[in-house]
Design a protein around this motif. Structure first.
Motif, PDB file in Angstrom:
ATOM      1  N   ASP A 198      39.399  38.408  45.949  1.00 23.51           N
ATOM      2  CA  ASP A 198      38.755  37.993  44.704  1.00 23.51           C
ATOM      3  C   ASP A 198      37.270  37.709  44.920  1.00 23.51           C
ATOM      4  OD1 ASP A 198      41.170  38.184  43.397  1.00 23.51           O
ATOM      5  OD2 ASP A 198      41.665  36.066  43.645  1.00 23.51           O
ATOM      6  N   ALA A 199      36.944  36.971  46.001  1.00 22.27           N
ATOM      7  CA  ALA A 199      35.553  36.631  46.256  1.00 22.27           C
ATOM      8  C   ALA A 199      34.716  37.878  46.521  1.00 22.27           C
ATOM      9  CB  ALA A 199      35.465  35.670  47.439  1.00 22.27           C
ATOM     10  N   SER A 200      35.269  38.835  47.257  1.00 21.70           N
ATOM     11  CA  SER A 200      34.520  40.058  47.561  1.00 21.70           C
ATOM     12  C   SER A 200      34.261  40.870  46.301  1.00 21.70           C
ATOM     13  CB  SER A 200      35.298  40.905  48.577  1.00 21.70           C
ATOM     14  OG  SER A 200      35.418  40.221  49.812  1.00 21.70           O
ATOM     15  N   ALA A 201      35.261  40.955  45.413  1.00 25.40           N
ATOM     16  CA  ALA A 201      35.071  41.704  44.175  1.00 25.40           C
ATOM     17  C   ALA A 201      33.993  41.059  43.309  1.00 25.40           C
ATOM     18  CB  ALA A 201      36.396  41.787  43.418  1.00 25.40           C
ATOM     19  N   GLN A 202      33.997  39.727  43.225  1.00 24.08           N
ATOM     20  CA  GLN A 202      32.977  39.057  42.426  1.00 24.08           C
ATOM     21  C   GLN A 202      31.603  39.179  43.066  1.00 24.08           C
ATOM     22  OE1 GLN A 202      33.370  37.436  39.237  1.00 24.08           O
ATOM     23  NE2 GLN A 202      31.208  37.912  39.510  1.00 24.08           N
ATOM     24  N   LEU A 203      31.532  39.131  44.383  1.00 22.55           N
ATOM     25  CA  LEU A 203      30.254  39.278  45.065  1.00 22.55           C
ATOM     26  C   LEU A 203      29.667  40.663  44.826  1.00 22.55           C
ATOM     27  CD1 LEU A 203      28.112  38.152  46.951  1.00 22.55           C
ATOM     28  CD2 LEU A 203      29.521  38.842  48.898  1.00 22.55           C
ATOM     29  N   ARG A 204      30.505  41.686  44.865  1.00 18.72           N
ATOM     30  CA  ARG A 204      30.019  43.045  44.593  1.00 18.72           C
ATOM     31  C   ARG A 204      29.491  43.150  43.160  1.00 18.72           C
ATOM     32  NH1 ARG A 204      34.706  44.408  47.590  1.00 18.72           N
ATOM     33  NH2 ARG A 204      35.863  44.819  45.645  1.00 18.72           N
ATOM     34  N   ALA A 205      30.164  42.499  42.219  1.00 20.87           N
ATOM     35  CA  ALA A 205      29.705  42.538  40.833  1.00 20.87           C
ATOM     36  C   ALA A 205      28.356  41.838  40.677  1.00 20.87           C
ATOM     37  CB  ALA A 205      30.746  41.896  39.921  1.00 20.87           C
ATOM     38  N   LEU A 206      28.184  40.704  41.321  1.00 17.03           N
ATOM     39  CA  LEU A 206      26.893  40.007  41.258  1.00 17.03           C
ATOM     40  C   LEU A 206      25.786  40.860  41.857  1.00 17.03           C
ATOM     41  CD1 LEU A 206      28.244  36.481  42.224  1.00 17.03           C
ATOM     42  CD2 LEU A 206      26.980  36.970  40.120  1.00 17.03           C
ATOM     43  N   ASP A 207      26.073  41.500  42.985  1.00 18.65           N
ATOM     44  CA  ASP A 207      25.082  42.387  43.598  1.00 18.65           C
ATOM     45  C   ASP A 207      24.772  43.580  42.697  1.00 18.65           C
ATOM     46  OD1 ASP A 207      24.995  40.737  45.775  1.00 18.65           O
ATOM     47  OD2 ASP A 207      26.173  42.041  47.092  1.00 18.65           O
ATOM     48  N   ARG A 208      25.780  44.038  41.980  1.00 11.99           N
ATOM     49  CA  ARG A 208      25.614  45.212  41.130  1.00 11.99           C
ATOM     50  C   ARG A 208      24.792  44.889  39.873  1.00 11.99           C
ATOM     51  NH1 ARG A 208      30.525  46.437  41.373  1.00 11.99           N
ATOM     52  NH2 ARG A 208      31.288  45.379  39.517  1.00 11.99           N
ATOM     53  N   VAL A 209      25.018  43.718  39.296  1.00 10.17           N
ATOM     54  CA  VAL A 209      24.356  43.343  38.045  1.00 10.17           C
ATOM     55  C   VAL A 209      22.947  42.790  38.299  1.00 10.17           C
ATOM     56  CG1 VAL A 209      24.487  41.743  36.083  1.00 10.17           C
ATOM     57  CG2 VAL A 209      26.551  42.927  36.886  1.00 10.17           C
ATOM     58  N   ALA A 210      22.732  42.159  39.441  1.00  5.38           N
ATOM     59  CA  ALA A 210      21.493  41.429  39.684  1.00  5.38           C
ATOM     60  C   ALA A 210      20.219  42.268  39.599  1.00  5.38           C
ATOM     61  CB  ALA A 210      21.567  40.726  41.036  1.00  5.38           C
ATOM     62  N   PRO A 211      20.143  43.470  40.185  1.00  6.15           N
ATOM     63  CA  PRO A 211      18.839  44.156  40.205  1.00  6.15           C
ATOM     64  C   PRO A 211      18.221  44.354  38.829  1.00  6.15           C
ATOM     65  CG  PRO A 211      20.376  45.223  41.700  1.00  6.15           C
ATOM     66  CD  PRO A 211      21.171  44.219  40.938  1.00  6.15           C
ATOM     67  N   SER A 212      18.976  44.886  37.889  1.00  7.92           N
ATOM     68  CA  SER A 212      18.395  45.140  36.574  1.00  7.92           C
ATOM     69  C   SER A 212      18.204  43.847  35.788  1.00  7.92           C
ATOM     70  CB  SER A 212      19.284  46.100  35.778  1.00  7.92           C
ATOM     71  OG  SER A 212      20.573  45.537  35.583  1.00  7.92           O
TER      72      SER A 212
END
Length: 473
Positions: A198-212
Motif C-alpha cells: 500500500d505504501a509503495s503504491a501511494q508513494l508512486r502516485a505522489l511521485d507521479r502527480v508531483a511534477p506537474s
C-alpha cells in the motif's frame, strides 16, 4: 524533547473526592480522554482539597540523559500555565505510563523510570510546589514513588481496577465523558501506512502527480486554478465518504481508505500544501460536513508515506481543527501533536495546539471562517484569528473534560504525613549526562526510494511555502 507538549485547563461540574493512589490511577484516562501510553502526565492541584487544575502530557523521552532538562521544562510549563489560568498550584500529581516490552515486566519498567520520577519531583520542589503523589502505571498495575509503606504500596505493585467498576467510571459515564482507548491506538488512525504494498503504491502516485502539480503551484497564474481543483476534488471525496454507512472506527478507516484511490489522495495532499487552499478547506468544520471532512483528513494523513511525511502536517492540522471545533479536544491534541512532529514549524498547528491546550473557545475562529469562507477577515486567515483571540483574551477558558471536578485526598498515617509533605523539595535528581536529539523533532525518514526527478521541485515548493502570502504554514 518535543517542545509541543500537551496541557489542558481545569474541569468543572460535580465534585468527586479521590482517596489514595488506586483512585488516582483509575481517574487518569477520564482526565485525559484516553489512556496515555508511553507518557508522562502532570496534573496541578489547587486549594486545601486538592482540586484538579491544568494537565500536561508528553511522551517519555527515550534517552535518560534528557530526563533532567525535560523535567525542569515540564515543571516550569505546568506551573506557569496554571498561574495564568487558576493561580499557582498548591501541589502536583505525576503519572508515568509505560508498558514493558513483554507485558510482564512492569516492576522493571517502574524501576527504570524511577530516576525520571525523581527528577520531576526535584524540579517541582525547586519551584516550591511539592509533588503530592507520583505513580507508575505499567502492565495493568500501579506503583507509588512517594509511599515507602509496603503494606499499602507493595514492591510488586497493585492491580488497576477493572474498567467501568469504580466510582470514577460511574461519574464519568453520568457526565458523558468518553475514554477513546489508548494514545497509541489514536495515533495509529493518523499514522502513515506501513504495509509495503500500500505504501509503495501511494508513494508512486505522489511521485507521479508531483511534477506537474508543484510546478503549477509555483506559478502565480496557475495557482488559483490548482486551489479550485483541489477543493472541488476534496469536496467530491467528502461526498463519497459521507454516502457510506456508519461503522466502528477501525472498520470505518479501512473502508475510507478503499474509497479513495492513490492519485486522488496525492492530488489533494499536494494541493493542501498551499496555505490559502488549506484555509478554505478549514471552513468545513461543522455538522455533517465537518464529520465528512474529518474522515477525509484522516485518510489523507495516512497516505503521507515515506519522504512525503512532512506533507501530513496540513491534513493532520485540519483534522485537529475539526476535532477541536466539534468538541473532541483529546482527539484534537493528538492530531495537532502529530502535525508538529511531521513539521515542528507549521504555524497553524502551533497556534491551534496552543489555543486548544489553553482552553480557548474555538467559536472565535469559527466566526472568522463563517464570515467569508476563505480563511479570514482582512485576508489574514485563520492563523491571525487564533493568535489574535489568544493575545487579546477574546475567548474564555474551558476545561478539557466536561464533567466532574475532581479533588484528591491522600490517606496516610498522621505521623507519616508531615514527614512526606516536603518530599518534592528534598528529592535529588539522578539524570544521566549528555543529550540526544529529541524524539519527534527531526524530519521524517524515508521508506524506500524517494522522488528523484521531483526532489528539487518538492524542495522548491517548501521554500515557496516560506515566502510571501502563499506560505504553507
Amino acid at each position: 524533547m518535543n517542545k509541543h507538549h500537551e496541557s489542558t485547563g481545569p474541569s468543572d461540574g460535580q465534585q468527586i473526592t479521590l482517596r489514595g493512589p488506586a483512585e488516582l490511577a483509575d481517574a487518569l484516562p477520564y482526565l485525559m480522554g484516553f489512556h496515555p501510553s508511553d507518557s508522562v502526565v502532570m496534573v496541578a492541584l489547587h486549594g486545601g482539597r486538592g482540586r484538579f487544575g491544568g494537565r500536561l502530557r508528553l511522551g517519555i523521552p527515550q534517552a535518560p540523559g534528557e530526563w533532567g532538562p525535560v523535567a525542569e521544562q515540564l515543571a516550569e510549563s505546568l506551573i506557569s500555565g496554571s498561574e495564568r489560568r487558576d493561580g499557582r498550584p498548591d501541589a502536583i500529581v505525576i503519572f508515568l505510563c509505560q508498558d514493558s516490552p513483554d507485558g510482564e515486566s512492569g516492576h522493571l519498567t517502574m524501576e527504570h523510570l524511577r530516576p525520571f520520577a525523581q527528577s520531576l519531583r526535584t524540579a517541582c520542589g525547586a519551584l516550591d510546589v511539592p509533588v503530592l503523589e507520583a505513580l507508575c502505571l505499567s502492565d495493568g498495575r500501579y506503583w507509588s514513588y512517594c509511599c515507602p509503606d509496603g503494606r499499602c504500596c507493595p514492591p510488586q505493585g497493585k492491580p488497576l481496577a477493572m474498567p467501568g467498576t469504580t466510582v470514577m467510571a460511574a461519574a464519568a459515564a453520568y457526565a458523558g465523558i468518553r475514554v477513546r482507548g489508548t494514545l497509541r491506538e489514536m495515533e495509529a488512525r493518523l499514522a502513515p501506512w506501513q504495509a509495503p504494498d500500500d505504501a509503495s503504491a501511494q508513494l508512486r502516485a505522489l511521485d507521479r502527480v508531483a511534477p506537474s502539480l508543484v510546478s503549477r503551484i509555483l506559478d502565480e497564474r496557475a495557482k488559483a486554478q490548482v486551489a479550485q481543483e483541489t477543493l472541488m476534488l476534496a469536496h467530491t471525496l467528502m461526498g463519497r465518504l459521507g454516502r457510506t454507512q456508519p461503522a466502528p472506527e477501525a472498520v470505518s478507516d479501512l473502508g475510507d481508505d478503499q474509497l479513495i484511490d492513490e492519485d486522488e489522495a496525492a492530488a489533494v495532499i499536494l494541493g493542501l500544501q498551499d496555505r490559502e487552499t488549506r484555509d478554505k478547506a478549514a471552513a468545513w468544520m461543522e455538522g455533517p460536513e465537518g464529520h465528512r471532512a474529518l474522515r477525509l483528513w484522516r485518510t489523507l494523513a495516512r497516505r503521507c508515506v515515506g519522504p512525503y511525511g512532512e506533507h501530513a502536517a496540513a491534513p493532520l492540522t485540519l483534522a485537529g481543527w475539526v476535532s477541536w471545533s466539534t468538541g473532541d479536544e483529546p482527539g484534537a491534541r493528538v492530531a495537532l501533536a502529530m502535525a508538529l512532529r511531521a513539521d515542528p514549524e507549521y504555524t497553524f498547528a502551533q497556534l491551534l495546539h496552543r489555543a486548544c491546550n489553553e482552553g480557548l473557545d474555538p467559536e472565535t475562529l469559527r466566526r472568522c471562517l463563517r464570515g467569508d469562507g476563505s480563511g479570514g477577515a482582512g485576508g489574514e486567515g485563520p492563523e491571525a484569528a487564533v493568535a489574535g483571540a489568544g493575545d487579546a483574551g477574546a475567548v474564555t477558558g474551558a476545561g478539557a473534560a466536561r464533567g466532574p471536578a475532581l479533588h484528591v485526598r491522600r490517606v496516610r498515617p498522621a505521623a507519616d504525613r508531615a514527614r512526606r509533605r516536603g518530599s518534592g523539595r528534598r528529592a535529588t535528581g539522578t539524570g544521566g549526562t549528555g543529550t540526544t536529539p529529541a524524539p519527534g523533532t527531526g524530519r521524517p525518514g524515508t521508506a524506500g526510494p524517494g522522488p528523484v526527478a521531483t526532489g528539487r521541485r518538492m524542495r522548491d515548493v517548501r521554500r515557496y511555502g516560506r515566502r510571501g502570502a502563499g506560505t504553507r504554514r
